[in-house]
Design a protein around this motif. Structure first.
Motif, PDB file in Angstrom:
ATOM      1  N   PRO A   1      -4.924  20.438  -4.937  1.00 26.77           N
ATOM      2  CA  PRO A   1      -4.132  19.209  -4.942  1.00 26.77           C
ATOM      3  C   PRO A   1      -4.918  18.092  -4.721  1.00 26.77           C
ATOM      4  N   VAL A   2      -6.152  18.176  -4.106  1.00 23.83           N
ATOM      5  CA  VAL A   2      -6.658  16.780  -3.816  1.00 23.83           C
ATOM      6  C   VAL A   2      -7.478  16.593  -5.452  1.00 23.83           C
ATOM      7  N   THR A   3      -7.742  17.596  -6.101  1.00 23.76           N
ATOM      8  CA  THR A   3      -8.327  17.414  -7.527  1.00 23.76           C
ATOM      9  C   THR A   3      -7.317  16.390  -8.262  1.00 23.76           C
ATOM     10  N   PHE A   4      -5.872  16.854  -7.970  1.00 23.91           N
ATOM     11  CA  PHE A   4      -4.825  16.328  -8.714  1.00 23.91           C
ATOM     12  C   PHE A   4      -4.692  14.749  -8.545  1.00 23.91           C
ATOM     13  N   GLY A   5      -4.888  14.523  -7.141  1.00 26.26           N
ATOM     14  CA  GLY A   5      -4.707  13.301  -6.334  1.00 26.26           C
ATOM     15  C   GLY A   5      -5.958  12.422  -6.958  1.00 26.26           C
ATOM     16  N   ASN A   6      -7.036  12.890  -7.085  1.00 24.67           N
ATOM     17  CA  ASN A   6      -8.293  12.251  -7.384  1.00 24.67           C
ATOM     18  C   ASN A   6      -8.274  11.857  -8.698  1.00 24.67           C
ATOM     19  N   ILE A   7      -7.611  12.773  -9.573  1.00 29.30           N
ATOM     20  CA  ILE A   7      -7.262  12.231 -11.109  1.00 29.30           C
ATOM     21  C   ILE A   7      -6.365  11.322 -11.175  1.00 29.30           C
ATOM     22  N   ILE A   8      -5.466  11.127 -10.408  1.00 28.21           N
ATOM     23  CA  ILE A   8      -4.551  10.026 -10.407  1.00 28.21           C
ATOM     24  C   ILE A   8      -5.137   8.719 -10.106  1.00 28.21           C
ATOM     25  N   GLY A   9      -5.811   8.528  -9.112  1.00 31.39           N
ATOM     26  CA  GLY A   9      -6.571   7.536  -8.748  1.00 31.39           C
ATOM     27  C   GLY A   9      -7.725   7.154  -9.469  1.00 31.39           C
TER      28      GLY A   9
END
Length: 258
Positions: free
Chosen positions: A232-240
């Motif tokens: 989930p952190v990977t996906f959040g990092n992609i959004i940002g």
């Protein structure tokens, strides 16, 4: 004569750099990706050393501030020495928006670099766990960090990851505007220090923190490490880092530079 580039020039520099990343052979991506995982792990290790020696209250706050000031060495090594870091490479969407690289080339880089970052981070964590450097206080801190990270609920971890990679990509963006190494160091230092101090979540850093805790005896499974945090952190990092920052700067600067 200015010793830094304008925002439009920075955008152009970033696009050229992202184009080069897309052209890297797989072998070089793997080697440089492993190095980046190790480099970020070095910063995380230094951060843990500072926190392990602190007490509670104001002392803990000061320790966190000092530790946050040590952590940026990881990104400095990545940028200045040369390595491939997944979170920084999220900016490659700029080149996709400008149609200078394909979506497939970007995803190829992301996939290889993410996996290589994981290998480097876990390898460093394992070797440090066998080094004798993790005494009682260090092990307890490593365990506490790992257990706290996998306990963060889904939505908060996504939000923290978004803010984290906004700051990481802004650090990468700013350093591209510096024409000397000192300028690059300061451009990297403060945004990265801020994300660590703020408690935001960085996927590659967590590839070190959580395995390190597991190796030290944390009550965390590998499935929890990935499902509760790293993925989930990977996906959040992609959004940002791949959406918010590049979309905004492509709209404001890249189109003007065309």
């Amino acid at each position: 004569m200015n010793n830094f580039f304008s925002p439009v020039e920075i955008c152009d520099n970033m696009v050229k750099g992202c184009n080069n990343k897309a052209k890297l052979p797989i072998g070089k991506m793997i080697v440089l990706g492993i190095f980046a995982g190790v480099f970020i792990g070095f910063g995380a290790y230094g951060f843990t050393i500072i926190l392990a020696g602190a007490g509670t209250g104001f002392e803990a706050t000061i320790a966190k501030l000092i530790g946050a000031g040590v952590f940026p060495v990881g990104l400095m090594l990545v940028v200045i020495c040369g390595a491939e870091l997944f979170t920084g490479n999220n900016l490659m969407t700029l080149s996709v928006f400008k149609k200078e690289i394909t979506l497939g080339a970007m995803l190829r880089n992301w996939g290889v670099v993410w996996a290589a970052n994981l290998v480097g981070s876990v390898l460093l964590a394992f070797l440090l766990s066998q080094s004798g450097l993790y005494g009682e206080a260090m092990s307890a801190k490593a365990i506490g960090i790992a257990e706290a990270k996998v306990a963060i609920p889904f939505m908060p971890v996504i939000i923290r990851a978004i803010f984290c990679n906004m700051l990481v990509c802004l650090a990468v963006w700013m350093q591209s505007g510096a024409k000397d190494i000192i300028g690059k160091i300061f451009a990297i230092w403060f945004p990265i220090m801020l994300f660590v101090l703020s408690g935001f979540e960085h996927s590659v850093a967590n590839m070190f923190f959580i395995p390190m805790g597991i190796f030290c005896g944390a009550d965390v499974t590998w499935a929890q490490a990935f499902l509760n945090n790293i993925i989930p952190v990977t996906f959040g990092n992609i959004i940002g880092g791949a959406i918010i920052i590049p979309v905004s700067y492509h709209f404001t600067y890249a189109k003007k530079a065309q």
